[in-house]
Design a protein around this motif. Structure first.
Motif, PDB file in Angstrom:
ATOM      1  N   THR A 163      24.728 -20.760   6.208  1.00 18.45           N
ATOM      2  CA  THR A 163      24.242 -20.369   4.847  1.00 18.45           C
ATOM      3  C   THR A 163      23.556 -18.883   4.267  1.00 18.45           C
ATOM      4  OG1 THR A 163      22.847 -22.175   5.726  1.00 18.45           O
ATOM      5  CG2 THR A 163      22.093 -22.016   3.774  1.00 18.45           C
ATOM      6  N   GLY A 164      23.922 -19.101   2.749  1.00 14.41           N
ATOM      7  CA  GLY A 164      23.479 -18.539   1.754  1.00 14.41           C
ATOM      8  C   GLY A 164      22.595 -18.547   0.816  1.00 14.41           C
ATOM      9  N   ARG A 165      23.003 -17.966  -0.120  1.00 14.68           N
ATOM     10  CA  ARG A 165      21.561 -17.788  -0.821  1.00 14.68           C
ATOM     11  C   ARG A 165      21.848 -19.145  -1.830  1.00 14.68           C
ATOM     12  NH1 ARG A 165      20.278 -13.402  -3.820  1.00 14.68           N
ATOM     13  NH2 ARG A 165      20.376 -14.441  -5.928  1.00 14.68           N
ATOM     14  N   GLY A 166      20.712 -19.385  -1.939  1.00 16.11           N
ATOM     15  CA  GLY A 166      20.508 -20.448  -2.525  1.00 16.11           C
ATOM     16  C   GLY A 166      20.704 -21.741  -1.270  1.00 16.11           C
ATOM     17  N   GLY A 167      20.744 -21.666  -0.621  1.00 16.23           N
ATOM     18  CA  GLY A 167      21.284 -23.140   0.148  1.00 16.23           C
ATOM     19  C   GLY A 167      22.891 -22.614   0.704  1.00 16.23           C
ATOM     20  N   VAL A 168      24.252 -22.775  -0.174  1.00 18.18           N
ATOM     21  CA  VAL A 168      25.487 -22.323  -0.491  1.00 18.18           C
ATOM     22  C   VAL A 168      26.062 -21.960   0.974  1.00 18.18           C
ATOM     23  CG1 VAL A 168      27.593 -21.661  -1.939  1.00 18.18           C
ATOM     24  CG2 VAL A 168      25.058 -21.727  -3.075  1.00 18.18           C
ATOM     25  N   ARG A 169      26.781 -22.622   1.627  1.00 17.43           N
ATOM     26  CA  ARG A 169      27.352 -22.916   2.335  1.00 17.43           C
ATOM     27  C   ARG A 169      29.061 -21.892   2.116  1.00 17.43           C
ATOM     28  NH1 ARG A 169      28.515 -28.156   5.742  1.00 17.43           N
ATOM     29  NH2 ARG A 169      26.360 -29.163   5.619  1.00 17.43           N
ATOM     30  N   LEU A 170      29.010 -20.931   3.082  1.00 15.63           N
ATOM     31  CA  LEU A 170      29.808 -19.963   3.296  1.00 15.63           C
ATOM     32  C   LEU A 170      30.731 -20.062   4.565  1.00 15.63           C
ATOM     33  CD1 LEU A 170      27.778 -16.600   3.267  1.00 15.63           C
ATOM     34  CD2 LEU A 170      28.056 -18.263   1.335  1.00 15.63           C
ATOM     35  N   LEU A 171      31.812 -20.140   4.308  1.00 14.31           N
ATOM     36  CA  LEU A 171      33.188 -20.339   5.470  1.00 14.31           C
ATOM     37  C   LEU A 171      33.443 -19.318   5.557  1.00 14.31           C
ATOM     38  CD1 LEU A 171      35.718 -22.208   2.748  1.00 14.31           C
ATOM     39  CD2 LEU A 171      33.761 -23.400   4.266  1.00 14.31           C
ATOM     40  N   ALA A 172      33.628 -19.342   7.640  1.00 20.21           N
ATOM     41  CA  ALA A 172      33.945 -18.107   8.895  1.00 20.21           C
ATOM     42  C   ALA A 172      35.528 -18.608   8.415  1.00 20.21           C
ATOM     43  CB  ALA A 172      33.493 -19.058   9.483  1.00 20.21           C
ATOM     44  N   GLY A 173      35.771 -16.480   8.439  1.00 21.60           N
ATOM     45  CA  GLY A 173      36.592 -16.298   8.807  1.00 21.60           C
ATOM     46  C   GLY A 173      37.778 -15.746   7.168  1.00 21.60           C
ATOM     47  N   CYS A 174      37.615 -15.630   6.143  1.00 25.50           N
ATOM     48  CA  CYS A 174      37.728 -15.141   5.323  1.00 25.50           C
ATOM     49  C   CYS A 174      38.204 -13.942   4.846  1.00 25.50           C
ATOM     50  CB  CYS A 174      36.766 -15.864   4.002  1.00 25.50           C
ATOM     51  SG  CYS A 174      36.940 -18.027   3.856  1.00 25.50           S
ATOM     52  N   LEU A 175      38.780 -13.721   3.865  1.00 27.82           N
ATOM     53  CA  LEU A 175      38.662 -12.037   4.121  1.00 27.82           C
ATOM     54  C   LEU A 175      37.532 -11.437   3.805  1.00 27.82           C
ATOM     55  CD1 LEU A 175      42.464 -12.274   2.608  1.00 27.82           C
ATOM     56  CD2 LEU A 175      41.392 -11.163   4.484  1.00 27.82           C
ATOM     57  N   ALA A 176      37.118 -12.383   2.348  1.00 35.80           N
ATOM     58  CA  ALA A 176      35.320 -11.740   1.864  1.00 35.80           C
ATOM     59  C   ALA A 176      35.612 -13.078   1.541  1.00 35.80           C
ATOM     60  CB  ALA A 176      36.087 -10.680   0.164  1.00 35.80           C
ATOM     61  N   THR A 177      34.066 -12.974   0.853  1.00 35.68           N
ATOM     62  CA  THR A 177      32.482 -13.875   0.605  1.00 35.68           C
ATOM     63  C   THR A 177      31.636 -13.454  -0.719  1.00 35.68           C
ATOM     64  OG1 THR A 177      32.768 -14.809   2.501  1.00 35.68           O
ATOM     65  CG2 THR A 177      31.236 -15.133   0.695  1.00 35.68           C
ATOM     66  N   LEU A 178      31.456 -14.000  -1.916  1.00 35.59           N
ATOM     67  CA  LEU A 178      30.714 -13.264  -2.587  1.00 35.59           C
ATOM     68  C   LEU A 178      29.767 -14.782  -3.391  1.00 35.59           C
ATOM     69  CD1 LEU A 178      33.457 -12.287  -5.341  1.00 35.59           C
ATOM     70  CD2 LEU A 178      32.494 -10.704  -3.407  1.00 35.59           C
ATOM     71  N   GLU A 179      28.794 -13.577  -2.981  1.00 40.45           N
ATOM     72  CA  GLU A 179      27.142 -14.615  -3.093  1.00 40.45           C
ATOM     73  C   GLU A 179      27.206 -14.043  -4.386  1.00 40.45           C
ATOM     74  OE1 GLU A 179      24.492 -15.528   0.019  1.00 40.45           O
ATOM     75  OE2 GLU A 179      26.272 -14.396   1.033  1.00 40.45           O
ATOM     76  N   CYS A 180      27.186 -15.435  -5.630  1.00 39.64           N
ATOM     77  CA  CYS A 180      26.800 -15.479  -6.867  1.00 39.64           C
ATOM     78  C   CYS A 180      25.868 -15.941  -7.239  1.00 39.64           C
ATOM     79  CB  CYS A 180      27.944 -15.208  -7.581  1.00 39.64           C
ATOM     80  SG  CYS A 180      29.389 -14.573  -7.125  1.00 39.64           S
ATOM     81  N   ASP A 181      24.722 -15.335  -8.756  1.00 44.75           N
ATOM     82  CA  ASP A 181      24.174 -16.350  -9.515  1.00 44.75           C
ATOM     83  C   ASP A 181      24.979 -16.939 -10.512  1.00 44.75           C
ATOM     84  OD1 ASP A 181      22.281 -16.218  -8.023  1.00 44.75           O
ATOM     85  OD2 ASP A 181      21.028 -14.133  -9.479  1.00 44.75           O
ATOM     86  N   ARG A 182      24.925 -18.023 -10.566  1.00 43.07           N
ATOM     87  CA  ARG A 182      25.320 -18.463 -12.071  1.00 43.07           C
ATOM     88  C   ARG A 182      24.723 -17.701 -13.602  1.00 43.07           C
ATOM     89  NH1 ARG A 182      24.813 -22.376 -15.262  1.00 43.07           N
ATOM     90  NH2 ARG A 182      23.363 -23.461 -14.567  1.00 43.07           N
ATOM     91  N   GLU A 183      26.166 -17.285 -14.026  1.00 39.12           N
ATOM     92  CA  GLU A 183      24.572 -16.242 -15.539  1.00 39.12           C
ATOM     93  C   GLU A 183      25.526 -17.535 -16.926  1.00 39.12           C
ATOM     94  OE1 GLU A 183      24.520 -12.559 -16.298  1.00 39.12           O
ATOM     95  OE2 GLU A 183      23.430 -13.753 -14.456  1.00 39.12           O
ATOM     96  N   HIS A 184      27.014 -17.350 -17.347  1.00 39.46           N
ATOM     97  CA  HIS A 184      26.928 -18.285 -18.157  1.00 39.46           C
ATOM     98  C   HIS A 184      28.531 -18.808 -17.714  1.00 39.46           C
ATOM     99  CE1 HIS A 184      24.969 -15.343 -20.676  1.00 39.46           C
ATOM    100  NE2 HIS A 184      25.761 -14.262 -19.711  1.00 39.46           N
ATOM    101  N   LEU A 185      28.600 -20.110 -18.414  1.00 40.13           N
ATOM    102  CA  LEU A 185      29.722 -21.758 -18.548  1.00 40.13           C
ATOM    103  C   LEU A 185      30.308 -21.334 -20.318  1.00 40.13           C
ATOM    104  CD1 LEU A 185      28.327 -24.477 -17.502  1.00 40.13           C
ATOM    105  CD2 LEU A 185      28.956 -22.796 -16.181  1.00 40.13           C
ATOM    106  N   LEU A 186      32.054 -21.072 -19.932  1.00 37.34           N
ATOM    107  CA  LEU A 186      32.188 -20.309 -21.216  1.00 37.34           C
ATOM    108  C   LEU A 186      32.933 -22.036 -21.370  1.00 37.34           C
ATOM    109  CD1 LEU A 186      32.641 -17.060 -20.350  1.00 37.34           C
ATOM    110  CD2 LEU A 186      30.991 -18.197 -22.249  1.00 37.34           C
ATOM    111  N   ASP A 187      33.670 -22.183 -23.345  1.00 37.22           N
ATOM    112  CA  ASP A 187      34.148 -23.714 -23.127  1.00 37.22           C
ATOM    113  C   ASP A 187      35.663 -22.960 -22.808  1.00 37.22           C
ATOM    114  OD1 ASP A 187      35.610 -25.735 -24.469  1.00 37.22           O
ATOM    115  OD2 ASP A 187      36.510 -24.925 -25.953  1.00 37.22           O
ATOM    116  N   GLY A 188      36.954 -23.716 -22.266  1.00 43.05           N
ATOM    117  CA  GLY A 188      38.199 -22.891 -21.567  1.00 43.05           C
ATOM    118  C   GLY A 188      38.956 -24.254 -22.230  1.00 43.05           C
TER     119      GLY A 188
END
Length: 163
Positions: free
Chosen positions: A105-130
């Motif tokens: 369990t990471g920040r804010g209760g977010v699940r993190l997967l085992a065995g990954c090359l890297a894991t980045l725990e983030c706060d959502r900053e913005h949503l942009l139209d795409g």
């Protein structure tokens, strides 16, 4: 005078497939408290200072609304031996994706997967139209990475490996 022709969607997708990408599983927590995860290959760094990353999520994705309101998410960058995780988090059943998985369990209760090359725990900053996607911009608050292992890659509509 040159007249521009409309871009054929299939030709566009085929051309974009020529750009090899890594694969990540983005995880978050839905408003009802259930874990969510989705496989993406549209992930990239944005800025070193501040540390920002982005991923794109289709507006038709079943987890679209949850990612629009979730304050936290994690980017789990998959290793070459994690093709099964990429496939698992592409399935339609959102909760079946988690069955029997080793997570922490990471920040804010977010699940993190085992065995990954890297894991980045983030706060959502913005949503942009795409267009038919939304671009989710996140500020990296915590990260882990390992020195060994090759990435899981995607090229021309299929998995690829280095070498």
């Amino acid at each position: 005078m040159t007249t521009e022709q409309p871009i054929d969607p299939l030709a566009f997708r085929s051309a974009l497939g020529c750009f090899a990408t890594g694969i990540a599983v983005i995880t978050t927590i839905a408003p009802d408290g259930l874990p969510l995860g989705v496989t993406v290959n549209s992930f990239s760094s944005v800025s070193l200072d501040p540390p920002l990353v982005q991923f794109c999520l289709g507006r038709a994705a079943m987890s679209f609304e949850a990612f629009n309101v979730a304050p936290h998410f994690a980017v789990n960058i998959l290793a070459a031996d994690q093709e099964d995780l990429s496939n698992r988090f592409s399935r339609r059943d959102l909760q079946e994706r988690w069955a029997g998985l080793e997570t922490t369990t990471g920040r804010g209760g977010v699940r993190l997967l085992a065995g990954c090359l890297a894991t980045l725990e983030c706060d959502r900053e913005h949503l942009l139209d795409g267009g038919d996607h939304v671009i989710v911009l996140g500020r990296v608050r915590k990260l882990t990475s390992r020195e060994d292992g090759d990435p899981l890659l995607y090229f021309r509509g299929r998995y690829a490996r280095l070498g």
